[in-house]
Structure formats: structure tokens, C-alpha cells
Motif scaffolding. Structure first.
Motif, mmCIF file in Angstrom:
data_model
loop_
_atom_site.group_PDB
_atom_site.id
_atom_site.type_symbol
_atom_site.label_atom_id
_atom_site.label_comp_id
_atom_site.label_asym_id
_atom_site.label_seq_id
_atom_site.Cartn_x
_atom_site.Cartn_y
_atom_site.Cartn_z
ATOM 1 N N MET A 269 0.884 -1.217 0.042
ATOM 2 C CA MET A 269 0.074 -0.081 0.054
ATOM 3 C C MET A 269 0.880 1.374 -0.080
ATOM 4 O O MET A 269 1.919 1.122 0.449
ATOM 5 N N ILE A 270 0.492 2.149 -0.667
ATOM 6 C CA ILE A 270 1.335 3.516 -0.659
ATOM 7 C C ILE A 270 0.194 4.777 -0.884
ATOM 8 O O ILE A 270 -0.781 4.513 -1.431
ATOM 9 N N MET A 271 0.867 5.715 -0.194
ATOM 10 C CA MET A 271 -0.172 6.985 -0.151
ATOM 11 C C MET A 271 0.389 8.007 -1.212
ATOM 12 O O MET A 271 1.688 8.227 -0.521
ATOM 13 N N ILE A 272 0.063 8.729 -1.780
ATOM 14 C CA ILE A 272 0.701 9.767 -2.534
ATOM 15 C C ILE A 272 0.010 11.037 -2.405
ATOM 16 O O ILE A 272 -1.189 11.065 -2.594
ATOM 17 N N PHE A 273 0.729 12.110 -2.038
ATOM 18 C CA PHE A 273 0.044 13.480 -2.113
ATOM 19 C C PHE A 273 0.547 14.237 -3.252
ATOM 20 O O PHE A 273 1.617 14.671 -3.215
ATOM 21 N N ILE A 274 -0.495 14.851 -4.064
ATOM 22 C CA ILE A 274 -0.157 15.357 -5.198
ATOM 23 C C ILE A 274 -1.225 16.473 -5.253
ATOM 24 O O ILE A 274 -2.191 16.284 -4.859
ATOM 25 N N ASP A 275 -1.025 17.546 -6.150
ATOM 26 C CA ASP A 275 -2.169 18.608 -6.377
ATOM 27 C C ASP A 275 -3.047 18.226 -7.330
ATOM 28 O O ASP A 275 -2.974 17.234 -8.164
ATOM 29 N N GLU A 276 -4.195 19.055 -7.376
ATOM 30 C CA GLU A 276 -5.197 18.608 -8.193
ATOM 31 C C GLU A 276 -4.835 18.546 -9.797
ATOM 32 O O GLU A 276 -5.305 17.619 -10.389
ATOM 33 N N ARG A 277 -4.126 19.529 -10.073
ATOM 34 C CA ARG A 277 -3.609 19.649 -11.579
ATOM 35 C C ARG A 277 -2.859 18.399 -12.020
ATOM 36 O O ARG A 277 -3.039 17.966 -12.808
ATOM 37 N N LEU A 278 -1.837 17.973 -11.195
ATOM 38 C CA LEU A 278 -0.957 16.854 -11.344
ATOM 39 C C LEU A 278 -1.802 15.558 -11.233
ATOM 40 O O LEU A 278 -1.536 14.696 -12.129
ATOM 41 N N TYR A 279 -2.693 15.473 -10.161
ATOM 42 C CA TYR A 279 -3.608 14.419 -10.537
ATOM 43 C C TYR A 279 -4.502 14.064 -11.655
ATOM 44 O O TYR A 279 -4.568 12.993 -12.120
ATOM 45 N N LYS A 280 -4.831 15.345 -12.210
ATOM 46 C CA LYS A 280 -5.820 15.264 -13.506
ATOM 47 C C LYS A 280 -5.030 14.809 -14.499
ATOM 48 O O LYS A 280 -5.118 14.093 -15.401
ATOM 49 N N ILE A 281 -3.669 15.205 -14.576
ATOM 50 C CA ILE A 281 -2.681 14.891 -15.867
ATOM 51 C C ILE A 281 -2.467 13.152 -15.647
ATOM 52 O O ILE A 281 -2.820 12.530 -16.654
ATOM 53 N N PHE A 282 -2.367 12.665 -14.207
ATOM 54 C CA PHE A 282 -2.191 11.201 -14.241
ATOM 55 C C PHE A 282 -3.360 10.536 -14.560
ATOM 56 O O PHE A 282 -3.540 9.353 -15.129
#
Length: 203
Positions: A1-14
Motif C-alpha cells: 500500500m502506498i499513499m501519494i500526496f499531489i495537487d489537483e492539476r497533477l492528479y488530473k494529468i495522471f
């Protein structure tokens, strides 16, 4: 299990990259020989300066495309397909498969990448088989050929009111102002806004 913290813009790209990868996998699983990819605006598969424009067609969603010098294999076949769709209705929601069947009767001029549009419809169908688009049918249009715009202002605005759908507008022109001086059906297609579609052009 892994938890990643990224901003909304980067999440949208992924998520956009993942959606594109899933669409490619779906096409391969269904046995498509001619796999197509598309990305949202602002996301490219590679740098534009390394793409050969002679071999890669780039089609922008939200833009109206139509052929300047089209032909119909037979106007009667297209008229028969479109008979259930009255001019009295502003538009119809139809399967993308019906749109592909209609376009199959168009013989395009070189300026209209019909094979690319057909392949893009295949891609969208592979991703979501039940997807519907908007069909607009207009008959007896006395439109001049080569004026730079096919659609009337009202139809242009109507098609633009469906930014997330494929919109196919079929005009039956009278042929009194060009078009080989004969009646024929002219397609205008607009792909979902916010995406860029790439098609590799075979020699």
C-alpha cells in the motif's frame, strides 16, 4: 500500500494519461489493427517538433470539419439512412455506430481526413460502446461551396452547445451554388471539445 500526496492539476494529468492508456489497451484487446490515441488539451504524447506532419494527423476537438469537394457513393443510400431523422427536430441523440455508417457513404476530398474520423469513432466506441453523439439533419440547403463555412449560424451554435459529444451535421445541399451542380449530402463533424486526437497516416 502506498499513499501519494499531489495537487489537483497533477492528479488530473495522471488520470488523463491512465484513461488514454486504457483506451489503447481496449482497442488492442478488441483486435484493432489501427490503434488511435487521444489526449486532453495541454497533454501531448511527445514534443510537437518531433512529429512529422506528413505522417501524423492532429485533429482538435471542438473544431468543425467538413470536406470542400465531397462526393456521395449514392445520395439515395444516405437519404435512406437519414429518412427517419426529420428536419422538424433540432437534433437527435444517436449511436456513434450510426454516425460511422453514414460517413461510410461519403467520398471525401483530400482536405477531409475521413479515415481518421472513422478510426476516432472506433476508438470512442471501443472505450464506451454505448456512447451516443448528436446528429443534426438539414435538407434542401442552398449553401455556396468554398465560402469557408458550411453551417448556418444557428446550426453552428446548436452544435457548439454539446461540447462533450461528437456532433455530426448532415447538410443536403441543392447544388445550385457549386458542389458539382448536383444535390448531395455534405458532412460536418465536431469531436468532443478539450481533446487532441492523433492519427498515424499510412503511406
Amino acid at each position: 500500500m502506498i499513499m501519494i500526496f499531489i495537487d489537483e492539476r497533477l492528479y488530473k494529468i495522471f488520470t488523463d494519461i491512465n484513461a488514454t492508456n486504457n483506451a489503447i489497451i481496449s482497442q488492442i484487446e478488441q483486435g484493432f489493427d489501427d490503434v488511435k490515441i487521444y489526449y486532453p488539451e495541454g497533454l501531448n504524447p511527445t514534443r510537437k517538433n518531433v512529429l512529422d506532419s506528413d505522417h501524423v494527423a492532429t485533429i482538435s476537438g471542438g473544431t468543425n470539419y467538413y470536406p470542400f469537394y465531397p462526393e456521395n457513393d449514392t445520395i439515395e443510400d444516405i437519404s435512406k439512412l437519414l429518412k427517419p431523422f426529420s428536419d422538424d427536430e433540432p437534433y437527435y441523440q444517436v449511436s456513434l455506430r450510426i454516425m460511422k455508417e453514414i460517413l461510410g457513404h461519403i467520398i471525401p476530398s483530400p482536405d477531409f481526413k475521413l479515415a481518421s474520423f472513422s478510426a476516432i469513432l472506433d476508438t470512442l466506441i471501443a472505450e464506451a460502446p454505448a456512447t451516443q453523439g448528436i446528429l443534426i439533419v438539414r435538407r434542401e440547403r442552398n449553401v455556396a461551396q468554398g465560402t469557408g463555412a458550411l453551417l448556418s449560424p444557428n446550426d453552428w451554435q446548436l452544435g457548439g452547445s454539446f461540447p462533450r459529444k461528437v456532433v455530426l451535421t448532415m447538410y443536403q445541399v441543392t447544388g445550385k451554388k457549386g458542389w458539382g451542380e448536383k444535390p448531395l449530402w455534405v458532412p460536418n463533424i465536431k469531436l468532443p471539445q478539450g481533446s487532441i486526437f492523433y492519427d498515424v497516416i499510412s503511406d
